[in-house]
Scaffold this active site. Sequence first.
Site, PDB file in Angstrom:
ATOM      1  N   TYR A  57      -5.609  -2.473   6.788  1.00 56.21           N
ATOM      2  CA  TYR A  57      -6.164  -2.656   7.812  1.00 56.21           C
ATOM      3  C   TYR A  57      -7.830  -2.630   7.905  1.00 56.21           C
ATOM      4  O   TYR A  57      -8.405  -2.805   9.191  1.00 56.21           O
ATOM      5  CB  TYR A  57      -5.465  -1.781   8.685  1.00 56.21           C
ATOM      6  CG  TYR A  57      -4.027  -2.375   9.183  1.00 56.21           C
ATOM      7  CD1 TYR A  57      -3.464  -3.412   8.543  1.00 56.21           C
ATOM      8  CD2 TYR A  57      -3.291  -1.156   9.872  1.00 56.21           C
ATOM      9  CE1 TYR A  57      -2.165  -3.678   8.981  1.00 56.21           C
ATOM     10  CE2 TYR A  57      -1.979  -1.609  10.062  1.00 56.21           C
ATOM     11  CZ  TYR A  57      -1.492  -2.670   9.634  1.00 56.21           C
ATOM     12  OH  TYR A  57      -0.190  -3.219  10.138  1.00 56.21           O
ATOM     13  N   SER A 110      -5.243   3.265   8.187  1.00 56.12           N
ATOM     14  CA  SER A 110      -6.041   1.981   8.240  1.00 56.12           C
ATOM     15  C   SER A 110      -7.119   1.663   7.471  1.00 56.12           C
ATOM     16  O   SER A 110      -7.775   0.658   7.609  1.00 56.12           O
ATOM     17  CB  SER A 110      -6.651   2.227   9.890  1.00 56.12           C
ATOM     18  OG  SER A 110      -5.610   1.824  10.862  1.00 56.12           O
ATOM     19  N   GLY A 147       0.705  -1.174   0.036  1.00 58.70           N
ATOM     20  CA  GLY A 147       0.001  -0.188   0.097  1.00 58.70           C
ATOM     21  C   GLY A 147       0.930   1.279   0.080  1.00 58.70           C
ATOM     22  O   GLY A 147       1.905   1.625  -0.730  1.00 58.70           O
ATOM     23  N   VAL A 148       0.372   2.181   0.645  1.00 58.22           N
ATOM     24  CA  VAL A 148       1.070   3.572   0.786  1.00 58.22           C
ATOM     25  C   VAL A 148       2.627   3.482   1.371  1.00 58.22           C
ATOM     26  O   VAL A 148       3.278   4.117   0.920  1.00 58.22           O
ATOM     27  CB  VAL A 148       0.230   4.639   1.494  1.00 58.22           C
ATOM     28  CG1 VAL A 148       0.023   4.314   3.076  1.00 58.22           C
ATOM     29  CG2 VAL A 148       0.446   5.944   1.284  1.00 58.22           C
ATOM     30  N   ASP A 149       2.777   2.390   2.298  1.00 60.49           N
ATOM     31  CA  ASP A 149       3.885   2.323   2.913  1.00 60.49           C
ATOM     32  C   ASP A 149       5.083   1.782   1.703  1.00 60.49           C
ATOM     33  O   ASP A 149       5.857   2.530   1.544  1.00 60.49           O
ATOM     34  CB  ASP A 149       3.865   1.062   3.901  1.00 60.49           C
ATOM     35  CG  ASP A 149       4.931   0.934   4.919  1.00 60.49           C
ATOM     36  OD1 ASP A 149       5.855   1.960   4.608  1.00 60.49           O
ATOM     37  OD2 ASP A 149       5.012   0.193   5.520  1.00 60.49           O
TER      38      ASP A 149
HETATM   39  P1  ADP Z   1      -3.287   0.338   6.394  1.00 59.56           P
HETATM   40  O1  ADP Z   1      -2.484  -0.705   6.406  1.00 59.56           O
HETATM   41  O2  ADP Z   1      -3.137   1.517   7.266  1.00 59.56           O
HETATM   42  O3  ADP Z   1      -4.843   0.278   6.032  1.00 59.56           O
HETATM   43  P2  ADP Z   1      -2.792   0.912   3.407  1.00 59.56           P
HETATM   44  O4  ADP Z   1      -1.552   1.638   2.690  1.00 59.56           O
HETATM   45  O5  ADP Z   1      -3.243  -0.451   2.972  1.00 59.56           O
HETATM   46  O6  ADP Z   1      -2.700   1.206   4.835  1.00 59.56           O
HETATM   47  O7  ADP Z   1      -3.933   2.022   3.027  1.00 59.56           O
HETATM   48  C1  ADP Z   1      -4.181   3.165   3.569  1.00 59.56           C
HETATM   49  C2  ADP Z   1      -4.673   4.156   2.336  1.00 59.56           C
HETATM   50  O8  ADP Z   1      -3.685   4.598   1.529  1.00 59.56           O
HETATM   51  C3  ADP Z   1      -5.570   3.422   1.422  1.00 59.56           C
HETATM   52  O9  ADP Z   1      -6.835   4.321   0.958  1.00 59.56           O
HETATM   53  C4  ADP Z   1      -4.945   3.036   0.187  1.00 59.56           C
HETATM   54  O10 ADP Z   1      -6.021   3.267  -0.969  1.00 59.56           O
HETATM   55  C5  ADP Z   1      -4.123   4.390   0.129  1.00 59.56           C
HETATM   56  N1  ADP Z   1      -2.855   4.651  -0.640  1.00 59.56           N
HETATM   57  C6  ADP Z   1      -2.113   3.936  -1.032  1.00 59.56           C
HETATM   58  N2  ADP Z   1      -1.140   4.184  -2.004  1.00 59.56           N
HETATM   59  C7  ADP Z   1      -1.156   5.409  -1.702  1.00 59.56           C
HETATM   60  C8  ADP Z   1      -0.458   6.592  -2.192  1.00 59.56           C
HETATM   61  N3  ADP Z   1       0.498   6.446  -3.284  1.00 59.56           N
HETATM   62  N4  ADP Z   1      -0.721   7.655  -2.005  1.00 59.56           N
HETATM   63  C9  ADP Z   1      -2.016   8.193  -1.076  1.00 59.56           C
HETATM   64  N5  ADP Z   1      -2.771   7.102  -0.453  1.00 59.56           N
HETATM   65  C10 ADP Z   1      -2.380   5.782  -0.804  1.00 59.56           C
END
Ligand code: ADP
Length: 172
Positions: free
Chosen positions: A123, A119, A34-36
């Site tokens: 999550y 989250s 994901g965003v991480d």
């Molecule tokens: P968590 O494990 O906290 O749920 P995720 O990364 O799976 O974290 O998702 C958190 C949010 O970040 C989701 O809405 C996802 O769509 C979003 N996301 C993923 N990639 C990016 C990005 N490059 N920029 C902004 N938001 C993003």
Amino acid sequence: MRSERIEIVQGDITQMAVDAIVNAANSTLLGGGGVDGAIHRAAGPELLEECRGLGGCPTGQARITQGYRLAACHVIHTVGPVWRGGGRGEEQLLADCYRNCLRLAEQNGVKTIAFPSISTGAYRFPIERACRIALREVRAFLAASKVVEKAYFICFSAADLLAYQNAAAEGA
Ligand code: ADP
């Protein structure tokens, strides 16, 4: 007034030229999906190196690093709660994430900060509940802060954007 200090946009948080972007990390701080994953890819391997030295982060807490190859100066890593139905303190822990990120921002002179929707991806925290908590906490903090001037909510999908816009319009 408040609309000037909070902006809800659809986009990619890795592209934000702000003082700090927030990472929705996991408790190891050693990267994930994901965003991480997107933030680590964009920042480069130096970010992982610095994260290795932090020794992880408990749920609801936050840690700060440099931004390396990102346009943002800093990354504030926070660990959101995994949604388990709502009876395990998830809402409080999510509020803690936003508050602790902002405290850390303030301590580091961050004037502009961008949040992803913590989250609500892997999550599974329900977006309608999560964005209300996010808006409430950030609004309250900005109203009292003389350091942090502006916060962006970066929605990755059009559906998330709509949820944030609806919550903001309802005054959530
Ligand atoms: P968590 O494990 O906290 O749920 P995720 O990364 O799976 O974290 O998702 C958190 C949010 O970040 C989701 O809405 C996802 O769509 C979003 N996301 C993923 N990639 C990016 C990005 N490059 N920029 C902004 N938001 C993003």
